[in-house]
Structures are given as structure tokens and as C-alpha cells.
Design an enzyme around this catalytic site. Structure first.
Site, PDB file in Angstrom:
ATOM      1  N   GLU A 125      33.999  68.285  93.217  1.00  0.00           N
ATOM      2  CA  GLU A 125      35.382  68.633  93.592  1.00  0.00           C
ATOM      3  C   GLU A 125      36.277  68.395  92.383  1.00  0.00           C
ATOM      4  OE1 GLU A 125      36.423  66.389  97.104  1.00  0.00           O
ATOM      5  OE2 GLU A 125      34.807  67.324  98.273  1.00  0.00           O
ATOM      6  N   SER A 130      31.265  63.362  88.089  1.00  0.00           N
ATOM      7  CA  SER A 130      30.181  62.379  87.968  1.00  0.00           C
ATOM      8  C   SER A 130      30.226  61.376  89.122  1.00  0.00           C
ATOM      9  CB  SER A 130      30.295  61.633  86.631  1.00  0.00           C
ATOM     10  OG  SER A 130      30.002  62.508  85.563  1.00  0.00           O
ATOM     11  N   TRP A 154      33.184  74.048  90.296  1.00  0.00           N
ATOM     12  CA  TRP A 154      32.030  74.264  89.396  1.00  0.00           C
ATOM     13  C   TRP A 154      30.766  74.626  90.171  1.00  0.00           C
ATOM     14  CZ3 TRP A 154      34.257  69.054  88.633  1.00  0.00           C
ATOM     15  CH2 TRP A 154      35.382  69.103  87.808  1.00  0.00           C
ATOM     16  N   ARG A 266      13.114  86.463  56.021  1.00  0.00           N
ATOM     17  CA  ARG A 266      14.308  86.449  55.180  1.00  0.00           C
ATOM     18  C   ARG A 266      13.960  85.965  53.759  1.00  0.00           C
ATOM     19  NH1 ARG A 266      19.586  88.201  54.436  1.00  0.00           N
ATOM     20  NH2 ARG A 266      20.895  86.521  53.631  1.00  0.00           N
ATOM     21  N   GLU A 361      24.620  69.306  86.844  1.00  0.00           N
ATOM     22  CA  GLU A 361      23.606  68.543  87.591  1.00  0.00           C
ATOM     23  C   GLU A 361      23.442  67.130  87.017  1.00  0.00           C
ATOM     24  OE1 GLU A 361      20.373  70.533  89.397  1.00  0.00           O
ATOM     25  OE2 GLU A 361      21.278  72.500  89.095  1.00  0.00           O
TER      26      GLU A 361
HETATM   27  N1  CAA Z   1      17.449  59.810  96.057  1.00  0.00           N
HETATM   28  C1  CAA Z   1      17.860  59.447  97.303  1.00  0.00           C
HETATM   29  N2  CAA Z   1      18.896  58.581  97.497  1.00  0.00           N
HETATM   30  C2  CAA Z   1      19.499  58.077  96.410  1.00  0.00           C
HETATM   31  C3  CAA Z   1      19.112  58.411  95.098  1.00  0.00           C
HETATM   32  C4  CAA Z   1      18.037  59.315  94.946  1.00  0.00           C
HETATM   33  N3  CAA Z   1      17.613  59.680  93.739  1.00  0.00           N
HETATM   34  N4  CAA Z   1      19.908  57.764  94.218  1.00  0.00           N
HETATM   35  C5  CAA Z   1      20.764  57.047  94.962  1.00  0.00           C
HETATM   36  N5  CAA Z   1      20.527  57.247  96.272  1.00  0.00           N
HETATM   37  C6  CAA Z   1      21.226  56.637  97.404  1.00  0.00           C
HETATM   38  C7  CAA Z   1      21.116  55.119  97.365  1.00  0.00           C
HETATM   39  O1  CAA Z   1      19.943  54.678  98.022  1.00  0.00           O
HETATM   40  C8  CAA Z   1      22.380  54.714  98.108  1.00  0.00           C
HETATM   41  O2  CAA Z   1      22.224  54.943  99.496  1.00  0.00           O
HETATM   42  P1  CAA Z   1      22.159  53.738 100.576  1.00  0.00           P
HETATM   43  O3  CAA Z   1      23.369  52.895 100.374  1.00  0.00           O
HETATM   44  O4  CAA Z   1      22.116  54.442 101.882  1.00  0.00           O
HETATM   45  O5  CAA Z   1      20.890  53.008 100.237  1.00  0.00           O
HETATM   46  C9  CAA Z   1      23.378  55.762  97.656  1.00  0.00           C
HETATM   47  O6  CAA Z   1      22.615  56.911  97.268  1.00  0.00           O
HETATM   48  C10 CAA Z   1      24.273  55.320  96.527  1.00  0.00           C
HETATM   49  O7  CAA Z   1      23.473  54.933  95.437  1.00  0.00           O
HETATM   50  P2  CAA Z   1      24.139  54.378  94.090  1.00  0.00           P
HETATM   51  O8  CAA Z   1      24.956  53.163  94.436  1.00  0.00           O
HETATM   52  O9  CAA Z   1      23.055  54.246  93.084  1.00  0.00           O
HETATM   53  O10 CAA Z   1      25.128  55.571  93.718  1.00  0.00           O
HETATM   54  P3  CAA Z   1      26.424  55.595  92.826  1.00  0.00           P
HETATM   55  O11 CAA Z   1      27.597  55.843  93.687  1.00  0.00           O
HETATM   56  O12 CAA Z   1      26.424  54.420  91.900  1.00  0.00           O
HETATM   57  O13 CAA Z   1      26.189  56.949  91.992  1.00  0.00           O
HETATM   58  C11 CAA Z   1      25.316  58.347  90.245  1.00  0.00           C
HETATM   59  C12 CAA Z   1      25.171  57.080  91.119  1.00  0.00           C
HETATM   60  C13 CAA Z   1      23.949  58.459  89.597  1.00  0.00           C
HETATM   61  C14 CAA Z   1      26.388  58.240  89.170  1.00  0.00           C
HETATM   62  C15 CAA Z   1      25.594  59.570  91.162  1.00  0.00           C
HETATM   63  O14 CAA Z   1      26.901  59.554  91.666  1.00  0.00           O
HETATM   64  C16 CAA Z   1      25.382  60.873  90.418  1.00  0.00           C
HETATM   65  O15 CAA Z   1      24.244  61.342  90.294  1.00  0.00           O
HETATM   66  N6  CAA Z   1      26.477  61.506  89.903  1.00  0.00           N
HETATM   67  C17 CAA Z   1      26.406  62.802  89.269  1.00  0.00           C
HETATM   68  C18 CAA Z   1      26.554  63.889  90.286  1.00  0.00           C
HETATM   69  C19 CAA Z   1      26.010  65.196  89.788  1.00  0.00           C
HETATM   70  O16 CAA Z   1      24.925  65.274  89.242  1.00  0.00           O
HETATM   71  N7  CAA Z   1      26.749  66.262  90.054  1.00  0.00           N
HETATM   72  C20 CAA Z   1      26.335  67.568  89.742  1.00  0.00           C
HETATM   73  C21 CAA Z   1      26.638  68.466  90.901  1.00  0.00           C
HETATM   74  S1  CAA Z   1      25.800  70.003  90.971  1.00  0.00           S
HETATM   75  C22 CAA Z   1      26.402  70.904  89.676  1.00  0.00           C
HETATM   76  O17 CAA Z   1      26.366  70.471  88.585  1.00  0.00           O
HETATM   77  C23 CAA Z   1      26.973  72.249  89.933  1.00  0.00           C
HETATM   78  C24 CAA Z   1      26.008  73.313  90.105  1.00  0.00           C
HETATM   79  O18 CAA Z   1      26.230  74.177  90.934  1.00  0.00           O
HETATM   80  C25 CAA Z   1      24.813  73.403  89.255  1.00  0.00           C
END
Ligand code: CAA
Length: 380
Positions: A125, A130, A154, A266, A361
Site C-alpha cells: 500500500e 517493506s 505497485w 569487436r 517481492e
Molecule cells: N512463512 C509463514 N509465516 C511467516 C513467515 C514465512 N516465511 N515469516 C514470518 N511469518 C509469520 C510469523 O510466524 C509471524 O506469525 P505468528 O505471529 O502468527 O507466528 C508473522 O508472520 C510475523 O512474523 P515477523 O515478526 O517475522 O514479521 P515482521 O513484521 O517482522 O516482518 C518482514 C518481517 C520480513 C520484514 C516482512 O514484513 C516482509 O517480508 N516484508 C516485505 C514485504 C514484501 O516482500 N513485499 C512485496 C510485495 S509483492 C510485490 O513486490 C509486488 C508485486 O506485485 C510483485
């Protein structure tokens, strides 16, 4: 990495298609800034939009390693086409396959496999990139349906998509805990595209800002358990990151091959540039970074196919492959000199396309967070 013969066959088949149908169109796709309908139709006809979908739902039933080869080979010619297939598959097909009910799978997967429907993933959003857990889109329980309100940013394939995996809070919380996942048809009233981004690279891939204004979705649109949507998002991105790593690998390989051929032909100072040791050292470093990326990607894919944990390995593959792609494409322009800086040569496109792989991603910084968190957890 020595791959089983069946993967060589899969790669050869995709390579033929990519070189014949995608390669000659890549410059035009970049120039026109859109994914041509006939290319989407050809991807569908060849089964590439349903590669990872089981045969019972109309797909090709291939494994994730084969899917990674598909994204690599498409991206070697055109990174926009690579991410079109990758966002559709890893970000829309996979969560339905993994978290969907039988009814959801039967409803959506055959259409996504045939290409009748295209998929996207709406997590980010304007103020939640991140820090995905801080999203504010709301889905309110209205008794017989859900009502979704919010804005998503995005979104790859946002222009073409018929189906979106949408993340919204069903409970107001300051963190990720109230997030649920939904399968939303973009024909739902109240859904609209606010804008299509004008970007540096992957110009043939649409990146949209989407509005949800009182979008009414049925109760059975909920994907997975309520308030467990953040897990759906994170697990989906674990696989998606392998797809983007494969895209980055394809970009790097395409730029390397072009530049290596260029320096062989080249002539400067009376001999081909490739005779110079300084040039050979550059080629050696490029080749080694590409090989390292490839190993990490195939390894993460193999772990996923074996049902083993792969969160750290997918982040490592994406980090290595995306940063290598940026480095390799920079050197590819350097090797092609002034010609490489012009739009007549493809290396400037590879360079522009590489940059996004360090951002979407999950940025390289997010990949480092995931890798470090896993390493520290493993020590406990
Ligand atoms: N698989 C399953 N669950 C997971 C997980 C995984 N790999 N990693 C974390 N979780 C769960 C945890 O278990 C926890 O859940 P519970 O409390 O229920 O146990 C919850 O998620 C939160 O975990 P964290 O405290 O580790 O998470 P965080 O808030 O600290 O965030 C982060 C970690 C890695 C920074 C994450 O927010 C992240 O990956 N951010 C980046 C987001 C991203 O990649 N966005 C891209 C969007 S898509 C895009 O780019 C557009 C497109 O169209 C291509």
C-alpha cells in the site's frame, strides 16, 4: 548443478519457445510499454500460465524447479514477460493451491491454467511497503458478504488481472495480526485501477495502483483462516522470491551472453577485445556470479519441491541473483562501450530491468533480514 535429464528437456522446450516467440519481440514490448495480447495467448497455448498447476485442474503439473527454469528462460529474452508469468503463478496460483478450499481450487485454477484469467497479488500500500504488516485496507464482515475498502500499490499485472489475492484487515490492529487474505475478482463493483506506473524498467509489465471502494465480495472469498493472512503473504513470498531470483538470473544470463559475443567480435587495437586479459577477468567474474545465483535458485527450488523449509534459501537466492544481475548488467554495458549505452543494443534494457529485482517481492535489505533471522533462529 547437475540436473536430471528431464529438466534439460524442459529447459530446451522453453528455450525454443523463448528464442522464437519472445526474443524478437522484447525490444518492442519494452518500447510500447505493454504486454501484447498475442504473447499472453501464446504463453497460455504452450501451457506456461499453468505450469505449476496440477493436471487435475488443467495445468501441466510441473514442479517448482521446472517453473524456475521457465522464468529464467523467458527473462533471458524479456524480463517483462518473465515477471508477467511469475506474478501470475507464484503470487496468485500458489496461494490458492496451497491455502484454498476444494471449491476455490475448482473455481479459479482451471481458468488461471488456461490463461482465461490472469492473476495478481495485492499486499503493498502507499504506506506499507517493506513493513507489509502495517497495511490499512479493511474488510468488514457485513453478514452475508465482506466489504473491502483501501488502496493497493505497485501491483504487478494489475492492469491485466481478473483475480487478485488481496490482503486486508478484518480486525483493527496496529500490526500484522488482524490481516486476512481474500480471492477477489476484479470485475467486482467498486474495484478500479487508479494509475499505471511509468517505470525505469520492466516496461512491458503493468504496475498498477488499485482502489477498493466498498468492494463487495462473497463470504467464501476468504483464503485460509481469518486473521492468518500475514502468514499466507509471507509463505507466498517465500516462493515468489525464487521466481524473481530466476528472473534476475535470466536477465544476467541474457546480458552476459550478448556482451561476451560482442567482445569476441569487436576489434580494437588490432585484435578482438576478448583477447585482452582485463576483459577476460570481467567475463570470468560475471560468469561466476551467474553460476552462484543459478546454484542457489535451483537449490531453493529443490528444497521447496522436497517439502523441506526454504524461506532462508529463497531469500539467499533472490539476494544473490538480483545483486548479481545489477552488477553483471552494469559490466555488460561497460563491455559494449558506447554501443551498449544506446537503445539499439539490448544491454541497456537488461540493465534497467535488473534494478527492480533488488526491490520487489522484498528489497535486498528485507532478504538480509529474513536470512539473518533464520540463521539466528537456527542457532537457538
Ligand atoms: N512463512 C509463514 N509465516 C511467516 C513467515 C514465512 N516465511 N515469516 C514470518 N511469518 C509469520 C510469523 O510466524 C509471524 O506469525 P505468528 O505471529 O502468527 O507466528 C508473522 O508472520 C510475523 O512474523 P515477523 O515478526 O517475522 O514479521 P515482521 O513484521 O517482522 O516482518 C518482514 C518481517 C520480513 C520484514 C516482512 O514484513 C516482509 O517480508 N516484508 C516485505 C514485504 C514484501 O516482500 N513485499 C512485496 C510485495 S509483492 C510485490 O513486490 C509486488 C508485486 O506485485 C510483485
Amino acid at each position: 548443478m547437475l540436473l536430471d535429464e528431464k529438466y534439460n528437456e524442459v529447459r530446451d522446450m522453453i528455450k525454443k519457445f523463448s528464442d522464437a516467440e519472445i526474443g524478437p519481440r522484447a525490444m518492442g514490448i519494452d518500447h510500447d510499454g505493454e504486454m501484447p495480447k498475442d504473447i499472453i495467448a501464446k504463453l497460455a497455448e504452450n501451457g506456461f500460465l499453468g505450469s505449476y498447476i496440477p493436471e487435475e485442474f488443467g495445468g501441466a503439473g510441473l514442479d517448482y524447479l521446472s517453473y524456475a527454469l521457465l522464468i529464467e528462460e523467458l527473462s533471458r529474452n524479456c524480463a517483462s514477460t518473465g515477471v508477467f508469468v511469475s506474478a501470475h503463478t507464484s503470487l496468485c496460483v500458489w496461494p490458492i493451491l496451497n491455502f484454498g478450499t476444494d471449491a476455490q481450487k475448482k473455481k479459479f485454477l482451471p481458468k488461471l491454467a488456461s490463461g482465461e484469467w490472469i492473476g495478481c497479488f495485492a499486499l503493498s500500500e502507499p504506506n506499507a511497503g517493506s513493513d507489509a504488516g502495517s497495511l490499512t485496507t479493511m474488510a468488514e464482515d457485513k453478514g452475508d458478504h465482506w466489504e473491502i475498502n483501501g488502496v493497493k500499490n505497485w501491483i504487478t499485472n494489475g492492469k491485466e488481472a481478473n483475480v487478485a489475492i488481496v490482503f486486508a484487515k478484518t480486525k483493527k490492529t496496529p500490526d500484522y495480526k488482524g490481516i486476512s487474505a481474500f480471492i477477489v475478482e476484479t470485475s467486482s463493483p467498486g474495484f478500479s485501477i487508479i494509475k499505471i506506473e511509468d517505470k525505469l524498467g520492466i516496461r512491458g509489465s503493468s504496475t498498477a495502483q488499485l482502489a477498493f471502494d466498498k468492494v463487495k465480495v462473497p463470504k467464501d472469498a476468504l483464503l485460509g483462516d481469518p486473521e492468518k493472512g500475514f502468514r499466507v503473504a509471507m509463505a507466498t513470498l517465500d516462493g515468489g522470491r525464487i521466481g524473481i531470483a530466476a528472473q534476475a538470473l535470466g536477465i544476467a544470463q541474457g546480458a552476459f551472453t550478448y556482451a561476451a559475443k560482442y567482445v569476441k567480435e569487436r576489434v580494437q587495437f588490432g585484435a578482438p577485445l576478448a583477447n585482452l586479459q582485463g576483459i577476460q577477468f570481467m567475463l570470468a567474474d560475471m560468469s561466476t556470479k551467474i553460476a552462484s545465483s543459478r546454484l542457489l535458485i535451483y537449490h531453493a527450488s529443490a528444497l521447496k519441491d522436497a517439502g523441506r523449509p526454504y524461506s532462508k534459501e529463497s531469500a539467499q537466492a533472490k539476494l544473490m541473483a538480483s545483486e548479481s544481475a545489477m552488477w553483471v548488467t552494469t559490466k555488460a554495458i561497460q563491455l559494449c562501450g558506447g554501443n551498449g549505452y544506446t537503445k539499439e543494443y539490448p544491454v541497456e534494457r537488461y540493465f534497467r530491468d535488473a534494478k527492480i529485482t533488488e526491490i520487489y517481492e522484498g528489497t535486498s535489505e528485507v532478504q538480509r533480514m529474513v536470512i539473518a533471522a533464520n540463521e539466528l533462529k537456527d542457532l537457538q
